[in-house]
Design a protein around this motif. Sequence first.
Motif, PDB file in Angstrom:
ATOM      1  N   ALA A   1       7.847  -0.234  28.339  1.00 59.45           N
ATOM      2  CA  ALA A   1       7.212  -0.881  29.491  1.00 59.45           C
ATOM      3  C   ALA A   1       8.066  -2.031  30.010  1.00 59.45           C
ATOM      4  CB  ALA A   1       5.820  -1.377  29.108  1.00 59.45           C
ATOM      5  N   ALA A   2       8.652  -2.802  29.090  1.00 59.66           N
ATOM      6  CA  ALA A   2       9.503  -3.926  29.494  1.00 59.66           C
ATOM      7  C   ALA A   2      10.716  -3.440  30.275  1.00 59.66           C
ATOM      8  CB  ALA A   2       9.938  -4.717  28.268  1.00 59.66           C
ATOM      9  N   GLU A   3      11.341  -2.362  29.812  1.00 57.26           N
ATOM     10  CA  GLU A   3      12.496  -1.823  30.522  1.00 57.26           C
ATOM     11  C   GLU A   3      12.100  -1.308  31.902  1.00 57.26           C
ATOM     12  OE1 GLU A   3      14.032   1.047  27.779  1.00 57.26           O
ATOM     13  OE2 GLU A   3      15.114  -0.458  26.596  1.00 57.26           O
TER      14      GLU A   3
ATOM     15  N   VAL B   1       0.910 -14.022  15.866  1.00 58.88           N
ATOM     16  CA  VAL B   1       0.917 -13.386  17.179  1.00 58.88           C
ATOM     17  C   VAL B   1       2.365 -13.375  17.659  1.00 58.88           C
ATOM     18  CG1 VAL B   1       0.162 -13.568  19.573  1.00 58.88           C
ATOM     19  CG2 VAL B   1      -1.433 -14.109  17.725  1.00 58.88           C
ATOM     20  N   VAL B   2       2.790 -12.252  18.206  1.00 61.73           N
ATOM     21  CA  VAL B   2       4.194 -12.092  18.579  1.00 61.73           C
ATOM     22  C   VAL B   2       4.308 -11.829  20.078  1.00 61.73           C
ATOM     23  CG1 VAL B   2       6.325 -10.792  18.196  1.00 61.73           C
ATOM     24  CG2 VAL B   2       4.701 -11.125  16.304  1.00 61.73           C
ATOM     25  N   ASP B   3       5.194 -12.586  20.735  1.00 59.97           N
ATOM     26  CA  ASP B   3       5.574 -12.310  22.113  1.00 59.97           C
ATOM     27  C   ASP B   3       6.964 -11.682  22.092  1.00 59.97           C
ATOM     28  OD1 ASP B   3       3.236 -13.466  22.955  1.00 59.97           O
ATOM     29  OD2 ASP B   3       4.140 -15.354  23.574  1.00 59.97           O
ATOM     30  N   TYR B   4       7.156 -10.675  22.941  1.00 61.84           N
ATOM     31  CA  TYR B   4       8.403  -9.913  22.957  1.00 61.84           C
ATOM     32  C   TYR B   4       9.158 -10.221  24.248  1.00 61.84           C
ATOM     33  CZ  TYR B   4       5.883  -7.323  19.347  1.00 61.84           C
ATOM     34  OH  TYR B   4       5.174  -6.980  18.226  1.00 61.84           O
ATOM     35  N   VAL B   5      10.397 -10.661  24.125  1.00 59.80           N
ATOM     36  CA  VAL B   5      11.194 -11.062  25.286  1.00 59.80           C
ATOM     37  C   VAL B   5      12.366 -10.095  25.453  1.00 59.80           C
ATOM     38  CG1 VAL B   5      12.483 -12.919  26.386  1.00 59.80           C
ATOM     39  CG2 VAL B   5      10.572 -13.467  24.847  1.00 59.80           C
ATOM     40  N   PHE B   6      12.494  -9.561  26.671  1.00 61.05           N
ATOM     41  CA  PHE B   6      13.566  -8.621  26.998  1.00 61.05           C
ATOM     42  C   PHE B   6      14.327  -9.179  28.200  1.00 61.05           C
ATOM     43  CE2 PHE B   6      10.153  -6.384  24.966  1.00 61.05           C
ATOM     44  CZ  PHE B   6      10.752  -5.443  24.135  1.00 61.05           C
ATOM     45  N   MET B   7      15.645  -9.295  28.064  1.00 60.38           N
ATOM     46  CA  MET B   7      16.493  -9.845  29.114  1.00 60.38           C
ATOM     47  C   MET B   7      17.294  -8.726  29.775  1.00 60.38           C
ATOM     48  SD  MET B   7      15.903 -13.201  28.484  1.00 60.38           S
ATOM     49  CE  MET B   7      17.241 -14.236  29.058  1.00 60.38           C
ATOM     50  N   ARG B   8      17.576  -8.895  31.055  1.00 62.76           N
ATOM     51  CA  ARG B   8      18.388  -7.909  31.768  1.00 62.76           C
ATOM     52  C   ARG B   8      19.768  -7.785  31.133  1.00 62.76           C
ATOM     53  NH1 ARG B   8      18.829  -4.958  36.030  1.00 62.76           N
ATOM     54  NH2 ARG B   8      16.690  -5.350  36.611  1.00 62.76           N
ATOM     55  N   SER B   9      20.245  -8.857  30.523  1.00 61.56           N
ATOM     56  CA  SER B   9      21.563  -8.857  29.876  1.00 61.56           C
ATOM     57  C   SER B   9      21.616  -7.962  28.651  1.00 61.56           C
ATOM     58  CB  SER B   9      21.920 -10.285  29.460  1.00 61.56           C
ATOM     59  OG  SER B   9      20.999 -10.759  28.479  1.00 61.56           O
ATOM     60  N   GLY B  10      20.447  -7.511  28.178  1.00 61.28           N
ATOM     61  CA  GLY B  10      20.382  -6.716  26.960  1.00 61.28           C
ATOM     62  C   GLY B  10      19.895  -7.500  25.757  1.00 61.28           C
ATOM     63  N   GLU B  11      19.846  -8.828  25.887  1.00 58.39           N
ATOM     64  CA  GLU B  11      19.350  -9.657  24.793  1.00 58.39           C
ATOM     65  C   GLU B  11      17.855  -9.441  24.600  1.00 58.39           C
ATOM     66  OE1 GLU B  11      18.974 -14.366  23.437  1.00 58.39           O
ATOM     67  OE2 GLU B  11      19.813 -13.835  25.394  1.00 58.39           O
ATOM     68  N   ARG B  12      17.438  -9.373  23.343  1.00 58.91           N
ATOM     69  CA  ARG B  12      16.026  -9.247  23.011  1.00 58.91           C
ATOM     70  C   ARG B  12      15.696 -10.202  21.880  1.00 58.91           C
ATOM     71  NH1 ARG B  12      15.878  -2.651  22.278  1.00 58.91           N
ATOM     72  NH2 ARG B  12      16.554  -2.105  24.407  1.00 58.91           N
ATOM     73  N   PHE B  13      14.532 -10.796  21.946  1.00 64.80           N
ATOM     74  CA  PHE B  13      14.070 -11.614  20.829  1.00 64.80           C
ATOM     75  C   PHE B  13      12.560 -11.680  20.823  1.00 64.80           C
ATOM     76  CE2 PHE B  13      14.947 -14.589  24.302  1.00 64.80           C
ATOM     77  CZ  PHE B  13      13.847 -15.436  24.314  1.00 64.80           C
ATOM     78  N   GLN B  14      12.033 -12.141  19.692  1.00 62.17           N
ATOM     79  CA  GLN B  14      10.593 -12.279  19.530  1.00 62.17           C
ATOM     80  C   GLN B  14      10.260 -13.729  19.205  1.00 62.17           C
ATOM     81  OE1 GLN B  14       9.335  -9.558  16.444  1.00 62.17           O
ATOM     82  NE2 GLN B  14      10.525  -7.859  17.316  1.00 62.17           N
ATOM     83  N   LEU B  15       9.080 -14.150  19.617  1.00 61.09           N
ATOM     84  CA  LEU B  15       8.580 -15.475  19.284  1.00 61.09           C
ATOM     85  C   LEU B  15       7.295 -15.313  18.482  1.00 61.09           C
ATOM     86  CD1 LEU B  15       9.238 -17.262  22.701  1.00 61.09           C
ATOM     87  CD2 LEU B  15      10.589 -17.437  20.599  1.00 61.09           C
ATOM     88  N   HIS B  16       7.340 -15.741  17.231  1.00 62.18           N
ATOM     89  CA  HIS B  16       6.209 -15.600  16.319  1.00 62.18           C
ATOM     90  C   HIS B  16       5.491 -16.941  16.201  1.00 62.18           C
ATOM     91  CE1 HIS B  16       7.601 -11.722  14.203  1.00 62.18           C
ATOM     92  NE2 HIS B  16       8.469 -11.958  15.184  1.00 62.18           N
ATOM     93  N   ALA B  17       4.176 -16.907  16.324  1.00 66.10           N
ATOM     94  CA  ALA B  17       3.370 -18.122  16.165  1.00 66.10           C
ATOM     95  C   ALA B  17       2.168 -17.803  15.287  1.00 66.10           C
ATOM     96  CB  ALA B  17       2.905 -18.652  17.516  1.00 66.10           C
TER      97      ALA B  17
END
Length: 278
Positions: free
Chosen positions: A160-162, A186-202
Amino acid sequence: MNIALTIAGSDSGGGAGIQADLKTFQELDVFGASVITAVTAQNTIGVSGISALHPLFVKSQLDALYDDFSIAALKTGMLFSAEMIEIVAEVLQERDWQKQAIVVDPVMIAKGGANLLQDTAIEVMRRQLLPMAAVCTPNIPEAEVLTGLRIERQEQIREAAEHLLDYGMQAVVMKGGHWQTTGEHVVDYVFMRSGERFQLHAPRIATNHTHGTGCTFSAAITAELAKGVQLRQAIITAKRYVHAAIAHPLELGRGHGPTNHFAYKKYGDRGEVTYVEG
């Protein structure tokens, strides 16, 4: 002084919308300007009425601001109708939108269940607003509506992000709070156009005081971008800001109470939000 703009609806309860955005801008040391798209009658229990402003008056507000101020970054929240989105997109096109960082929070449904975006507006948002965005911040139900995809597994979040990135935005934050109902984090998923991906866990917080979290998160990203912070760091800081606001509730109202916009400065970053690559 850096100027951030919010284009959104008014929340009479003060927890979300224009009110939450301006509080966030203030706490993160930027000057906040606002364009009101609709007025709601609501409290922590729910929304009892919505009155949308005429799209041409929304345009008048935008023109008045752009004729006098230099807007560094802006966010959109409740835009309500296709006509409203078209007007906003038209003004941004006229006002050299490439020189501003645009954050799109695709507000669709209030905490109490009220519909804040007409069905006819979805396609207009896809075609006219999302291509201008630096970042879009949907929760999982909103991402499903925007993409037409069902999200039931983690790999479908990436799909969906792509799909959203294909509209032209630089990044998408898939907020996991509505999707993850169990577990310690709870995890947020971050997708960058550059191809970078990361998650933020709280850490998961057992609280009913979460009204305005989406508005606050996107406003915090906007404030950081207005100060010239890089997008990746702006997203991380915004997550820490909103987590602090949830972790230290004000406990106001009898329903979904507002988050605590004072918390980030008062309690600081205690490392509760964890950055995870991939």
